[in-house]
Design a protein around this motif. Structure first.
Motif: not given
Ligand SMILES: Nc1ncnc2c1ncn2[C@@H]1O[C@H](COP(=O)(O)OP(=O)(O)OP(=O)(O)O)[C@@H](O)[C@H]1O
Ligand SMILES: Nc1ncnc2c1ncn2[C@@H]1O[C@H](COP(=O)(O)OP(=O)(O)OP(=O)(O)O)[C@@H](O)[C@H]1O
Ligand SMILES: [Mg+2]
Ligand SMILES: [Mg+2]
Lengths: 252, 252
Positions: A149-151, B126-128, B218-223, B11-19, A10-13, B212-216
């Motif tokens: 392989c992400e947090f 959530p991703p739905s 960001i995910s390290e901060a989450q951990s 769409k899953g895993g696109v950065g919703k939570t991170t944003t 259920q985790k996205g992406g 928003i760049p891909r930047n390690i």
């Molecule tokens: N800019 C970024 N740089 C590097 N890693 C990122 C970035 N944005 C998000 N990530 C990583 O990508 C993964 C997906 O991001 P995130 O969980 O925020 O997406 P989401 O859309 O909330 O996912 P879900 O659909 O499951 O709710 C996470 O592991 C996160 O740490």
């Protein structure tokens, strides 16, 4: 006997669609395979080059058991690989199923109706634990769990394992975790190794040996509507999915 | 007046939570912010270091309007940033809401009940496109859409835009697209630029300037359970989210 896998998390992406497409294509090199796109987003259909005009009938018809379900699997550009695409009404199925009779068993009945026509059936699930994913878990013998392989990756896994247990007790006594595939592994990123090590300590040898690397050729292949082993057979992505297919066959 | 944003994309895993986490923390540098974790996975709660033992009452109570909803926002480790965490029953809310009365308006009523206590409220979805996301769209003034710079990214956007239109007509006449944030942009990857160019040609200046760049980091901060501008203020990820906050404020 046909082996039916739900590709779910259920985790996205996390690589569900990417794994469903590429594992299906790898298995199709020596077996007859059906890929069912159960995600209303239709990414698996797109990733195999199936245009919107070719999605008149598909997974919604398979679930609602409308018309001739035997004719729903269509050939793809990959030999031995057939697809049931995500048709337009699939987005409404999640809500419609809530009040339908035999609501958990519909996909199972349609797929079991195919007898021994396929050696493997892979079902690409949406990122939720709703009625569509429930249908896939009831239809399947085993669940393949892509784990990025992400947090955040391990956070939802216990919820998924609990759901699989509940479905096994209530609807499908065969259902078990077929394996956990570590995806988007990046050697340069410490987090990747931490997540992989955590997964192996939690799940032991349920985790496949094969690590799917983060490889740009995998997403480039999707933009060309073809699996990575067709798009770039020499890529690390192609090699990894072929190795994963070998492990899946071996666990038979 | 409090500005309420739903951070949504099916769409899953696109950065919703991170944003949601990092934009909330950036806005909190000059305003009072509430982050609502509406995803049963609870990633936003984890990403802000909120332990499972601190999630007794949260978003489920906010939706089911149980108990004293005024006390649900809890302080986080970040000054001016409060959080309503994803409590354990939230996973069941999607199904429970289907048959509840005023099912679309529950979160809206609770959040509007906070009056002017907060300057910004961000809801991580959530991703739905189910009942939880629907509650967020009815509660919000605007939708912030994280769009990953990867191939499948644009595929589901038209479904999201149609859903926003339907919600505006049926439940919430204020609702509009507040902006599209391009996430995980990778300069070395051609697909990133293709997706960014496509998004700008479709949506014009609804797309934020900030990439928003891909930047390690960001995910390290989450951990580490903390926003990136606290974890590593000099990182490209921190700079990008601070810039995005500037744009969001500016579009007020
Ligand atoms: N800019 C970024 N740089 C590097 N890693 C990122 C970035 N944005 C998000 N990530 C990583 O990508 C993964 C997906 O991001 P995130 O969980 O925020 O997406 P989401 O859309 O909330 O996912 P879900 O659909 O499951 O709710 C996470 O592991 C996160 O740490
Ligand atoms: N091994 C990989 N290397 C590089 N990119 C990858 C890899 N696996 C997946 N991707 C990319 O990551 C993104 C997410 O993958 P994918 O869409 O397969 O995940 P999903 O779990 O099916 O997502 P959803 O939850 O939305 O269904 C896609 O853009 C895909 O191209
Ligand atoms: Mg998918
Ligand atoms: Mg999330």
């Amino acid at each position: 006997k046909t082996r039916i896998f739900a590709v779910a998390n259920q985790k996205g992406g996390v690589g569900k669609t990417t794994t469903a497409i590429n594992l299906a294509a790898a298995l199709a090199q020596g077996a007859r395979v059906l890929l069912v796109d159960l995600d209303p987003q239709g990414n698996a259909s797109t990733g195999l080059g199936i245009g919107y005009d070719q999605r008149q009938t598909g997974t919604y018809s398979a679930i609602m058991q409308e018309g001739d379900t035997a004719s729903l699997p269509r050939p793809s550009t990959v030999e031995n690989l057939s697809v049931i695409a995500a048709d337009n009404e699939l987005a409404g199925a999640e809500i419609e199923l809530i009040t339908a009779d035999r609501r958990e068993y519909r996909l199972r009945e349609t797929l079991r109706g195919y007898g021994t026509r396929f050696d493997y059936i892979l079902i690409d699930c949406p990122p939720s634990l709703g009625m569509l994913t429930l249908n896939a878990l009831v239809a399947a013998d085993a669940v393949l769990v892509p784990l990025q392989c992400e947090f955040f990756a391990l956070e939802g896994i216990s919820q998924l394992v609990r759901t699989v247990d509940r479905v096994r007790r209530a609807f499908n006594s065969d259902l078990h975790i077929g394996g956990i595939a570590l995806t988007m592994y990046d050697r340069r990123n410490n987090l990747s190794e931490l997540v992989a090590a955590d997964a192996r300590s939690f799940f032991g040898d349920q985790v496949f040996e094969t690590l799917i690397p983060r490889n740009i050729r995998i997403s480039e292949a999707q933009s060309h509507g073809t699996p990575v082993m067709v798009y770039d057979p020499k890529s690390s992505g192609a090699a990894a999915y072929l190795a994963l297919a070998g492990e899946v066959k071996g666990r038979g």
